[in-house]
Write a protein that holds these residues in place. Structure first.
Motif, short mmCIF file in Angstrom:
data_model
loop_
_atom_site.label_atom_id
_atom_site.label_comp_id
_atom_site.label_asym_id
_atom_site.label_seq_id
_atom_site.Cartn_x
_atom_site.Cartn_y
_atom_site.Cartn_z
N VAL A 111 10.38 1.95 -12.66
CA VAL A 111 9.85 0.62 -12.33
C VAL A 111 10.76 -0.46 -12.93
O VAL A 111 11.13 -1.42 -12.23
CB VAL A 111 8.40 0.45 -12.83
CG1 VAL A 111 7.93 -0.99 -12.71
CG2 VAL A 111 7.46 1.38 -12.07
N SER A 136 -3.95 1.59 -7.64
CA SER A 136 -3.05 0.76 -6.85
C SER A 136 -1.69 0.63 -7.54
O SER A 136 -1.56 0.87 -8.74
CB SER A 136 -3.65 -0.64 -6.65
OG SER A 136 -3.65 -1.34 -7.87
N MET A 137 -0.70 0.23 -6.75
CA MET A 137 0.64 0.00 -7.29
C MET A 137 0.61 -1.15 -8.29
O MET A 137 1.30 -1.13 -9.30
CB MET A 137 1.61 -0.30 -6.13
CG MET A 137 3.05 -0.25 -6.53
SD MET A 137 3.61 1.31 -7.26
CE MET A 137 3.25 2.47 -5.99
N ARG A 138 -0.22 -2.15 -8.05
CA ARG A 138 -0.36 -3.28 -8.96
C ARG A 138 -0.82 -2.81 -10.34
O ARG A 138 -0.31 -3.26 -11.37
CB ARG A 138 -1.35 -4.31 -8.39
CG ARG A 138 -1.60 -5.50 -9.29
CD ARG A 138 -2.59 -6.47 -8.66
NE ARG A 138 -2.03 -7.21 -7.56
CZ ARG A 138 -1.27 -8.30 -7.68
NH1 ARG A 138 -1.00 -8.77 -8.86
NH2 ARG A 138 -0.80 -8.91 -6.61
N LEU A 153 5.77 -5.04 -4.41
CA LEU A 153 4.92 -3.90 -4.72
C LEU A 153 5.02 -2.81 -3.65
O LEU A 153 5.06 -1.62 -3.97
CB LEU A 153 3.45 -4.35 -4.87
CG LEU A 153 3.13 -5.12 -6.14
CD1 LEU A 153 1.75 -5.76 -6.04
CD2 LEU A 153 3.21 -4.21 -7.35
N THR A 154 5.11 -3.22 -2.39
CA THR A 154 5.21 -2.25 -1.29
C THR A 154 6.52 -1.47 -1.38
O THR A 154 6.53 -0.24 -1.24
CB THR A 154 5.12 -2.97 0.08
OG1 THR A 154 3.90 -3.71 0.12
CG2 THR A 154 5.16 -1.99 1.22
N ASP A 157 7.19 6.94 -3.80
CA ASP A 157 6.77 7.99 -2.87
C ASP A 157 7.95 8.86 -2.46
O ASP A 157 7.83 10.09 -2.38
CB ASP A 157 6.11 7.40 -1.62
CG ASP A 157 4.67 6.98 -1.83
OD1 ASP A 157 4.09 7.34 -2.88
OD2 ASP A 157 4.12 6.29 -0.95
N LEU A 167 0.55 7.86 -7.05
CA LEU A 167 -0.40 6.98 -7.74
C LEU A 167 -1.64 7.76 -8.18
O LEU A 167 -2.07 7.63 -9.33
CB LEU A 167 -0.84 5.83 -6.83
CG LEU A 167 0.12 4.67 -6.69
CD1 LEU A 167 -0.42 3.66 -5.68
CD2 LEU A 167 0.38 4.00 -8.01
N GLY A 218 6.32 1.01 -4.14
CA GLY A 218 5.52 2.16 -3.71
C GLY A 218 6.30 3.11 -2.85
O GLY A 218 6.23 4.34 -3.03
#
Length: 189
Positions: free
Chosen positions: A59, A95-97, A72-73, A80, A88, A76
């Motif tokens: 991250v 959530s990714m958040r 964030l997308t 993935d 997750l 993710g």
């Protein structure tokens, strides 16, 4: 951003494995009916649950290298691809958040991720401190460096940068090399 934040995963020596020959239990081998089934079987074998330190490092690296904040997308998708779908859930995040919020030094604004300025500044100061320590005269032990960092930087924890071992954290800093006991300066040629 500081080198520690941009650090890719450290290269490690490949493990040596002995080849073990086994006899099949039966002559019948089950073959997947479709290519999708084969890919699913392979991906189940390859993917493993990542540890939180590896996720932190990924991250921080993602955000540090993203222009105008990392989405964030996109984070993710990257996770993935690297760890497989459902990372997750495996890590226990809804959530990714929420995952990104667990990474020290990350600020979330309008679904974009940024490195906190105070975190980046402290990281630069820590890097400079380690470089100065490595260039100093006399004995330069890893243990003494760790104690000095904790003394001089309130709340310092190398795991916040996604490293499992303190020496890996030190080795992520350009111009410094640490083994199990000693810290040394690495002069570029």
């Amino acid at each position: 951003y500081p080198a520690i934040v941009r650090e890719e995963q450290l290269a490690t020596e490949p493990e040596q494995h002995e080849e073990v020959k086994t006899e099949p239990e039966s002559d019948i081998v089950e073959i997947p009916a479709t290519e999708a089934e084969a890919v699913e079987i392979i991906s189940e074998e390859v993917t493993h649950k990542p540890d939180m330190n590896a996720i932190r490092r990924d991250v921080l690296n993602f955000v540090a290298t993203a222009e105008n904040g990392g989405g964030l997308t996109a984070l993710g998708k990257m996770l993935d691809e690297k760890y497989g779908k459902g990372v997750l859930k495996e890590m226990g995040f809804a959530s990714m958040r929420k995952l990104a919020a667990e990474v020290k030094g990350i600020v979330i604004k309008s679904n974009k991720l940024y490195i906190d300025e105070a975190f980046a500044k402290q990281t630069e100061e820590i890097e400079q401190f380690v470089i100065d320590y490595a260039n100093s005269e006399g004995k330069r032990s890893v243990r003494a460096l760790g104690m000095q960092l904790k003394k001089n930087f309130d709340g310092f924890d190398y795991r916040d940068y996604g490293f499992d071992r303190f020496t890996d954290f030190i080795n992520a800093i350009d111009g410094v090399k640490a083994d199990r006991y000693h810290v040394n300066s690495v002069k570029e040629k």
